[in-house]
Design a protein around this motif. Structure first.
Motif, PDB file in Angstrom:
ATOM      1  N   MET A  84       0.818  -1.219   0.000  1.00  0.00           N
ATOM      2  CA  MET A  84       0.000   0.000   0.000  1.00  0.00           C
ATOM      3  C   MET A  84       0.853   1.271   0.000  1.00  0.00           C
ATOM      4  SD  MET A  84      -3.179  -0.177  -0.352  1.00  0.00           S
ATOM      5  CE  MET A  84      -4.087   1.171   0.417  1.00  0.00           C
ATOM      6  N   SER A  85       2.142   1.074  -0.112  1.00  0.00           N
ATOM      7  CA  SER A  85       2.995   2.265  -0.193  1.00  0.00           C
ATOM      8  C   SER A  85       2.545   3.171  -1.322  1.00  0.00           C
ATOM      9  CB  SER A  85       4.424   1.839  -0.495  1.00  0.00           C
ATOM     10  OG  SER A  85       5.220   1.965   0.632  1.00  0.00           O
ATOM     11  N   LEU A  86       2.780   4.435  -1.154  1.00  0.00           N
ATOM     12  CA  LEU A  86       2.536   5.340  -2.271  1.00  0.00           C
ATOM     13  C   LEU A  86       3.581   5.067  -3.340  1.00  0.00           C
ATOM     14  CD1 LEU A  86       1.877   8.591  -0.272  1.00  0.00           C
ATOM     15  CD2 LEU A  86       0.206   7.027  -1.217  1.00  0.00           C
ATOM     16  N   VAL A 128       5.364   6.949  -4.995  1.00  0.00           N
ATOM     17  CA  VAL A 128       6.597   7.716  -4.917  1.00  0.00           C
ATOM     18  C   VAL A 128       7.615   7.016  -4.019  1.00  0.00           C
ATOM     19  CG1 VAL A 128       5.729   9.168  -3.057  1.00  0.00           C
ATOM     20  CG2 VAL A 128       7.550  10.006  -4.483  1.00  0.00           C
ATOM     21  N   ASP A 129       7.126   6.285  -3.030  1.00  0.00           N
ATOM     22  CA  ASP A 129       8.049   5.573  -2.153  1.00  0.00           C
ATOM     23  C   ASP A 129       8.340   4.162  -2.672  1.00  0.00           C
ATOM     24  OD1 ASP A 129       7.988   7.755  -0.387  1.00  0.00           O
ATOM     25  OD2 ASP A 129       6.071   7.037   0.382  1.00  0.00           O
ATOM     26  N   ARG A 185      10.943   4.183  -5.527  1.00  0.00           N
ATOM     27  CA  ARG A 185      12.153   4.983  -5.340  1.00  0.00           C
ATOM     28  C   ARG A 185      13.375   4.148  -5.704  1.00  0.00           C
ATOM     29  NH1 ARG A 185      12.664   9.123  -2.131  1.00  0.00           N
ATOM     30  NH2 ARG A 185      10.798   8.610  -0.966  1.00  0.00           N
TER      31      ARG A 185
END
Lengths: 816, 358
Positions: free
Chosen positions: B1-3, B5-6, B9
């Protein structure tokens, strides 16, 4: 105004008896013919002005038809100050030209404010009263005069003036034109004063000779005694301390009751303080006198004690009054025989300092509210003392509402001294002045008393200092003297702001210099600029007087902008003062830029806050302080969020707030609004992913603005969802980014407090295993816990797995 | 569920999408064994931190990604307790001294020195030195920067510093001269679209060009913002087609409202109202410069050309004062008052000459 104009205008509202007879008092006759017709200000001057014009004489009106005055409108108009402030020249009159006259002002004058006008009257020896009566010499009528007052004027046949006539009166009336009655009254007062002064003189002489005798005797015996200073070198406050009840100014009733109480004390003591007596004072062993400084509390206490035959012993803040000293040092048990055996002049052993304690003693505890740090347990001990005292005690304080005075409330009789009015002090002061061969008119003296807040001591001190240079004082000198002595009083920022931005703060009649204004800033240079900043938008600047419409708005904006610029300058200066450079010598510049300049641009009456009926008119407390601490708090919350998210996110605090939060809101907050309880699982998993706890979620919501404002959001989420969310969140374990240092400390303490361990055991078990979860999850939990602390990459995988499973588990649970 | 953008990376220098030359140089620096102090600077969202982490990984291997957070409590000379959060792995430590405001010098003196005085404990470590990352280096006070100077030279054996800053202008020259300056420029539009498409590919959907363009134009070179906006857009409209208006963050709409309020009515009463709004923005941690800039941009969009010039001038004028001063709201308010006056004057008289710019 001319006579013909008057007659033409009188038609509509009033019917005069047209005989324009001279007003009964001679002064008027002199003043009236000379006056020049002043320019008519505007057609807006209506009803009231017309009224002025014609009612030099009796008005016999049939239709005084007034609309019911709108209180708020009147208040607003009054606050708005004169319409054409400073438009008329203030005449320079003969001194005392209004002596013996009594004025009443009603309605709004054109150019003078109410305060300015009444000051003018006082300056020239006149008197100003609030409501017209038969004794009123003139009523100065302005626009929108009060209907009630007009009625009285009519009834009592009082002469009325308009503003111009009033000014002419000052301009043209000779000095000291006084009618017989006033003269007589004055003569009588003078006689009284002379009598009192003579009394003083006689007393002084007697004392002086007694002193001389004593000195002689002592010098004969060779005892090296203290020299008793001659009376003339004593402070006025001691020299003229009242010697009998008559000389005490004001507070007659409480002083008399004090005397009665002291006289009855022994009787009450014998009866065990059971009988309340006539005024209910009989059950008290002590009296607590409270009141502002300088009104004669201590003096009265001493005097009354002496008159009741007691030997007063005073302990005040200059004596240590700790518990021990209070208990041992005072002879409240009245057991000492010291007084009987000690011959006159021999120091007794139980004395404090050089005070003797004997059977007829009255203990006066002065400045009880000053008992503090050094006097540990002082008030408590004092209270215990009161309960068993065998001598009367008089306690004196300034403020009995203080928390630390609470214990005394029930054991003492509360007696409040009020400030005496100028009238009560006047004769006493006048006789002192006469005795000292000074010449100060009564009106000046009244101003002094009023300016010193009826603090007799301060007035006496001011006078005795003044006498060193001069013996007569006029109105302006009096004002000056007041101002010089005023410095000692610390004003609150509220009063300061009112004085800085009041309707006449920078008007022509205001005689304060730039330095005086800056002085106001220095009363509290931390707060005053903040108050100024809060306040400058809330005035209706007096500088807008002659503008109207759009132009007025523009001008207002211009003034406001200038003020804001100056405040902004002030902040730059402030930075230099308080920043790393510490240029404290710039404070005066800061005074000008942050306070005086903005006040100059925007001074004027307060605008109404939120329309009529909102009630509050004074300056408000600066928001800045509250907002600043709110900002600090939210900043801390944001830092917490950022450091938790730091394990996933590289952004700084600002980045989190500006770019992450709007998106995260759609994942953390919006689902709860849109989908309710169904969304909780997802929300929690996002929170876990970023190591955010429930508190961080709350902080997250609190940080929102506009449509994301916290109260809007919390309103939108149904409470059922909210509680389900909390429940669900507490049910399972969550990864924690780190432990706060203080969290450990407090946790430890708690455990120690709780004592036996079993309780905690239970709690932990419950926490660890949500009842319906499967073994697998349970097995992994401790694992997760341990690894979370080190936060490595592998754990992330485990955590994710655990989560996945728990989700499955939850699903399974539901199916069941 | 990380965004996203993360989630996406880059973790190694090889995975980075742009600034290849820079990546190569960092790689060779890491390999050389003589690693200097480095000052990374560039706009936010350009990839400074990402590059720092990639470089560290190059230096020490995957161990640097095992992060943990400590909270250090220390006491200032005036007896105030301060918490400083320290993010660290076995090989490096990351500090944000500006978190504690004016006390940052104490952090530099106490914590940094303490770290610098101890040697690398892990014998298996690839490098003998530890790395200390100082975030928001441009927000350090002068005192703190001065405290840094000597430490940088004295403990060179044990420690290398990596400073991370928005621009070098606020970093004192002695520090600049002790560092290798590495500028991380904001990605160009092409580079951004490359990254966006990479993410779309990983997420297994197609990103249409108009959507990509809309995202890029709204994020003004900030890749982090671009990716966040991208994800938000995808959530709103899964097909990413049609009229794509990028959702504005809460604070930006609020600033817009302030701007509208300024234009709707110019009076002291309105200014009082706006003061409340400004306070709200500031207390909710929106930096005052951002507030002023956003309001000003919004104003410029809506007014006539003649007024634009004035607005920009006064924005610059008051922004400078705001940075120098301490109570930001005073300057913001003075700014609004001035704009109101200028605008009112313009609408009433239509001429601007009698207001002097100074």
């Amino acid at each position: 105004m001319d006579v013909d104009e008057e007659s033409s205008e009188e038609s509509d509202d009033y019917e005069d008896d047209d005989s324009k007879d001279e007003p009964p008092k001679k002064s008027k006759g002199k003043a009236a013919p000379k006056k020049t017709p002043p320019p008519k200000k505007s057609p807006a001057k209506k009803l009231a002005t017309k009224k002025d014009l014609k009612n030099e004489e009796t008005e016999k009106t049939e239709n005084v038809k007034f609309e019911k005055p709108n209180y708020h409108a009147v208040a607003a108009a009054r606050a708005a100050g004169p319409k054409f402030a400073g438009s008329k020249e203030i005449p320079e009159g003969e001194p005392d030209c209004l002596a013996g006259l009594t004025f009443v002002f009603t309605g709004e004058l054109d150019s003078l404010g109410r305060d300015e006008a009444s000051e003018l009257v006082k300056r020239y020896g006149g008197k100003v009263t609030g409501a017209p009566s038969s004794k009123t010499s003139y009523v100065v009528l302005g626009e929108n005069a009060g209907p009630k007052k007009l009625e009285t004027i009519k009834k009592n046949n009082i002469k009325t003036l308009n503003e111009d006539q009033f000014l002419d009166l000052i301009r043209n009336r000779g000095a000291g034109e006084v009618d017989d009655k006033t003269l007589k009254a004055r003569a009588k007062a003078e006689q009284e004063i002379m009598k009192q002064a003579a009394e003083l003189e006689a007393r002084e002489k007697a004392e002086e000779s007694a002193r001389k005798r004593k000195e002689k005797a002592l010098s004969g015996t060779g005892i090296a005694s203290k020299k008793i200073p001659p009376l003339s070198s004593q402070l006025w406050t001691t020299k003229y301390a009242p010697q009998n009840i008559k000389e005490i100014c004001g507070n007659k009733a409480p002083v008399e009751r004090l005397g009665v109480w002291l006289n009855d004390w022994q009787k009450n003591y014998k009866s065990g303080f059971k009988k309340p007596g006539k005024d209910g004072m009989g059950i008290y062993r002590a009296v607590l006198i409270s009141g502002p400084p300088g009104i004669g509390k201590t003096t009265s206490a001493h005097l009354m004690a002496k008159m009741a035959g007691y030997n007063p012993i005073e302990l005040n803040a200059s004596d240590a009054r700790s518990k021990k000293l209070v208990e041992n040092g005072t002879n409240i048990d009245n057991t000492s025989l010291d007084g009987f055996f000690a011959g006159k002049g021999v120091q007794s052993t139980t004395a404090i300092g050089d005070l003797r304690v004997d059977s007829r003693t009255c203990l006066i505890m002065d400045e009880v509210d000053g008992m503090s740090a050094g006097d540990r347990g002082g008030v408590g001990a004092l209270n215990a003392l009161i309960k068993k005292t065998r001598i009367p005690m008089i306690l004196i304080c300034n403020d009995r509402t203080l928390q630390k005075m609470k214990p005394l409330q029930s054991t003492t009789f509360n007696m409040t001294f009020k400030r005496p009015g100028p009238a009560e002090i006047r004769s006493r002061l006048m006789s002192i002045i006469f005795k000292e061969k000074m010449k100060i008119p009564a009106n000046v003296l009244d101003e002094l008393v009023k300016g010193a807040n009826s603090d007799i001591r301060q007035v006496l001190n001011m006078l005795s200092t003044f006498k060193l240079g001069k013996t007569d004082m006029d109105f302006d000198e009096g004002k000056q003297l007041l101002k010089m002595n005023e410095k000692n009083m610390l004003l609150t920022p509220f009063t300061i702001i009112e004085r800085l931005t009041g309707p006449y703060a920078f008007s022509k009649t205001n005689k304060e210099t730039l330095n005086d204004k800056m002085e106001l800033y220095f009363h509290d240079f931390g707060m005053v600029p903040l108050f100024m900043e809060e306040h400058y938008l809330k005035t209706a600047p007096a500088g807008l007087g002659s503008y109207a419409g759009q132009e007025k708005d523009l001008k207002h904006l211009e003034l406001v902008s200038k003020a804001a610029d100056s405040i902004s300058d002030g902040d730059l200066v402030d930075r230099m003062i308080r920043g790393s450079e510490q240029h404290w010598s710039l404070l005066p510049l800061h005074a000008v830029t942050s306070t005086v300049k903005p006040a100059y641009f925007t001074y004027g009456p307060m605008r109404s806050q939120g329309g009529p009926g909102s009630g509050f008119w004074g300056p408000s407390f600066p928001q800045w302080l509250g907002q600043n601490s709110k900002q600090t708090k939210l900043q801390r919350l944001l830092t917490d969020i950022q450091i938790r998210m730091r394990l996933r996110v590289s952004g700084s605090r600002q980045e989190i707030r500006e770019t992450y939060m709007p998106l995260l809101a759609t994942k953390l907050v919006m689902p709860l609004i849109d989908d309710g309880t169904d969304a909780i699982e997802d929300v929690i998993s996002v929170m876990d992913e970023y190591y955010l706890g429930k508190e961080d979620w709350d902080a997250f919501v609190e940080l929102g603005v506009d449509t994301m404002k916290d109260d809007l959001i919390t309103k939108k989420i149904p409470s059922a969802t909210k509680s389900a969310f909390t429940k669900q969140y507490n049910k399972s374990d969550h990864p924690i980014a780190f432990h706060k240092g203080d969290m450990f400390a407090s946790a430890k303490k708690k455990i120690a407090d709780v004592g036996p361990a079993p309780d905690n055991e239970d709690v932990f078990e419950e926490d660890e295993a949500p009842p319906d979860d499967e073994e697998s999850v349970k097995g992994e939990d401790p694992d997760e816990e341990v690894n979370d602390v080190s936060k490595d990459k592998l754990i992330k995988a485990v955590a994710a797995k655990g989560k996945a499973k728990s989700k499955v588990g939850a699903g399974a649970g539901k199916k069941k | 569920m990380s965004l996203w953008v993360d989630k996406y990376r880059p973790r190694t220098l090889d995975e980075l999408h742009y600034h290849d030359q820079l990546s190569a140089r960092l790689r060779s620096l890491a390999a050389s064994g003589d690693f200097p102090h480095i000052l990374f600077y560039g706009p936010s969202g350009a990839g400074k931190k990402t590059r720092i982490m990639c470089t560290l990984r190059e230096l020490y291997g995957p161990g640097v990604e095992k992060l943990r957070i400590d909270q250090r409590v220390f006491v200032t000379p005036s007896n105030r307790k301060l918490d400083v959060n320290v993010v660290q792995s076995n090989y490096h430590i990351e500090l944000t001294p500006s978190d504690v405001g004016m006390y940052d010098r104490v952090v530099i003196q106490d914590i940094l020195k303490e770290i610098a005085q101890t040697q690398q404990v892990d014998l298996n470590a690839k490098q003998r030195f530890k790395v200390v990352i100082i975030n928001e280096a441009d927000a350090l006070t002068r005192d703190a920067q001065a405290a840094l100077r000597r430490t940088m030279e004295k403990y060179m054996n044990n420690m290398r510093l990596i400073l991370c800053a928005g621009s070098t202008s606020k970093i004192i020259a002695p520090i600049r001269s002790r560092c290798l300056l590495v500028r991380v420029a904001a990605p160009t539009d092409d580079e951004m679209s490359k990254v966006l498409h990479h993410v779309a590919k990983k997420e297994r959907f197609h990103l249409p060009d108009p959507a990509s363009d809309a995202i890029i134009s709204s994020s003004s070179g900030n890749l982090r913002k671009a990716l966040l906006v991208f994800e938000a857009m995808k959530m709103q409209r899964p097909d990413l087609s049609g009229d794509l208006d990028v959702a504005k963050p809460d604070w930006e709409t609020y600033c817009g409202k302030v701007a509208d309020a300024i234009l709707s009515e110019q009076s002291a009463q309105k200014l009082l109202e706006i003061r409340g709004k400004l306070y709200e923005l500031l207390s909710h941690c929106i930096p005052p410069t951002v507030v002023m800039k956003t309001i000003s941009e919004r104003l410029v969009e809506k007014v006539d050309d003649e007024v634009k010039k004035q607005i920009v001038h006064w924005t610059a004028y008051y922004e400078l004062r705001m940075r120098v001063g301490s109570k930001k709201i005073f300057h913001l308010e003075a700014f609004v008052a001035k704009i109101m006056m200028v605008y009112k004057n313009y609408t009433l008289m239509g001429m601007m000459d009698d207001i002097d710019m100074f």
